[in-house]
Design a protein around this motif. Structure first.
Motif, PDB file in Angstrom:
ATOM      1  N   ALA A 180     -24.308  31.548 -49.666  1.00  0.00           N
ATOM      2  CA  ALA A 180     -24.893  32.470 -50.641  1.00  0.00           C
ATOM      3  C   ALA A 180     -25.818  33.468 -49.945  1.00  0.00           C
ATOM      4  O   ALA A 180     -26.470  33.169 -48.947  1.00  0.00           O
ATOM      5  CB  ALA A 180     -25.671  31.695 -51.695  1.00  0.00           C
ATOM      6  N   ILE A 181     -25.879  34.662 -50.516  1.00  0.00           N
ATOM      7  CA  ILE A 181     -26.717  35.721 -49.960  1.00  0.00           C
ATOM      8  C   ILE A 181     -28.177  35.358 -50.201  1.00  0.00           C
ATOM      9  O   ILE A 181     -28.582  35.041 -51.307  1.00  0.00           O
ATOM     10  CB  ILE A 181     -26.379  37.074 -50.605  1.00  0.00           C
ATOM     11  CG1 ILE A 181     -24.925  37.426 -50.287  1.00  0.00           C
ATOM     12  CG2 ILE A 181     -27.321  38.147 -50.113  1.00  0.00           C
ATOM     13  CD1 ILE A 181     -24.454  38.681 -50.955  1.00  0.00           C
ATOM     14  N   ARG A 182     -28.941  35.428 -49.148  1.00  0.00           N
ATOM     15  CA  ARG A 182     -30.358  35.112 -49.238  1.00  0.00           C
ATOM     16  C   ARG A 182     -31.167  36.407 -49.232  1.00  0.00           C
ATOM     17  O   ARG A 182     -30.680  37.448 -48.808  1.00  0.00           O
ATOM     18  CB  ARG A 182     -30.765  34.228 -48.073  1.00  0.00           C
ATOM     19  CG  ARG A 182     -30.071  32.871 -48.131  1.00  0.00           C
ATOM     20  CD  ARG A 182     -30.310  32.098 -46.844  1.00  0.00           C
ATOM     21  NE  ARG A 182     -29.600  30.841 -46.843  1.00  0.00           N
ATOM     22  CZ  ARG A 182     -28.353  30.692 -46.426  1.00  0.00           C
ATOM     23  NH1 ARG A 182     -27.669  31.728 -46.011  1.00  0.00           N
ATOM     24  NH2 ARG A 182     -27.775  29.519 -46.445  1.00  0.00           N
ATOM     25  N   ALA A 183     -32.412  36.338 -49.676  1.00  0.00           N
ATOM     26  CA  ALA A 183     -33.276  37.511 -49.677  1.00  0.00           C
ATOM     27  C   ALA A 183     -33.489  37.978 -48.236  1.00  0.00           C
ATOM     28  O   ALA A 183     -33.645  37.164 -47.329  1.00  0.00           O
ATOM     29  CB  ALA A 183     -34.615  37.168 -50.312  1.00  0.00           C
ATOM     30  N   PRO A 184     -33.486  39.291 -48.016  1.00  0.00           N
ATOM     31  CA  PRO A 184     -33.637  39.785 -46.646  1.00  0.00           C
ATOM     32  C   PRO A 184     -35.044  39.521 -46.108  1.00  0.00           C
ATOM     33  O   PRO A 184     -36.019  39.501 -46.845  1.00  0.00           O
ATOM     34  CB  PRO A 184     -33.378  41.284 -46.773  1.00  0.00           C
ATOM     35  CG  PRO A 184     -33.647  41.595 -48.187  1.00  0.00           C
ATOM     36  CD  PRO A 184     -33.321  40.361 -48.967  1.00  0.00           C
ATOM     37  N   LEU A 185     -35.120  39.336 -44.810  1.00  0.00           N
ATOM     38  CA  LEU A 185     -36.388  39.136 -44.136  1.00  0.00           C
ATOM     39  C   LEU A 185     -36.948  40.508 -43.787  1.00  0.00           C
ATOM     40  O   LEU A 185     -36.297  41.300 -43.094  1.00  0.00           O
ATOM     41  CB  LEU A 185     -36.182  38.306 -42.865  1.00  0.00           C
ATOM     42  CG  LEU A 185     -37.413  38.027 -42.034  1.00  0.00           C
ATOM     43  CD1 LEU A 185     -38.376  37.150 -42.837  1.00  0.00           C
ATOM     44  CD2 LEU A 185     -37.041  37.359 -40.746  1.00  0.00           C
ATOM     45  N   VAL A 186     -38.143  40.820 -44.290  1.00  0.00           N
ATOM     46  CA  VAL A 186     -38.751  42.135 -44.063  1.00  0.00           C
ATOM     47  C   VAL A 186     -39.805  41.996 -42.981  1.00  0.00           C
ATOM     48  O   VAL A 186     -40.732  41.194 -43.089  1.00  0.00           O
ATOM     49  CB  VAL A 186     -39.392  42.684 -45.361  1.00  0.00           C
ATOM     50  CG1 VAL A 186     -40.036  44.026 -45.119  1.00  0.00           C
ATOM     51  CG2 VAL A 186     -38.344  42.772 -46.449  1.00  0.00           C
TER      52      VAL A 186
END
Length: 111
Positions: A89-95
């Motif tokens: 599953a797509i995870r939140a991007p690391l900023v």
């Protein structure tokens, strides 16, 4: 854990109307009869899965090549695919912020 043990059926296959068959071992080095059986089951490459009806003919073919394939029921196949999809599953991007941090007043006084 090997791929064979990961997929190995824990439920008797006689209860399922459909069987999901996955080739988990390579074809080279096998007997000609086993290669022909895998060809009849439409299994040409490793880690490929096909769905076949649960008939005595198919079960006989699977008995012949049982060391090369893994047999799953429909419920087991769907649960495994759902688990794999959840893992991918797509995870939140690391900023990451590359802005310089402001200098402290104490370091400015020392200079």
């Amino acid at each position: 854990m090997s791929a064979f043990k990961a997929y190995k059926a824990c439920v008797p296959i006689a209860w399922s109307p459909n069987l999901y068959i996955t080739l988990v071992r390579g074809i080279p080095g096998t007997r000609r009869l086993h290669r022909r059986t895998l060809e009849a089951l439409r299994l040409g490459k490793c880690n490929r899965t096909v769905m076949r009806w649960n008939t005595p003919t198919v079960r006989g073919m699977l008995q012949q090549v049982k060391r090369l394939v893994v047999i799953e029921t429909e419920e087991m196949f769907k649960a495994r695919k759902e688990k794999e999809a959840k893992h991918r599953a797509i995870r939140a991007p690391l900023v990451v912020s590359h802005l310089p941090t402001p200098a402290n007043e104490s370091s400015q006084q020392a200079v």
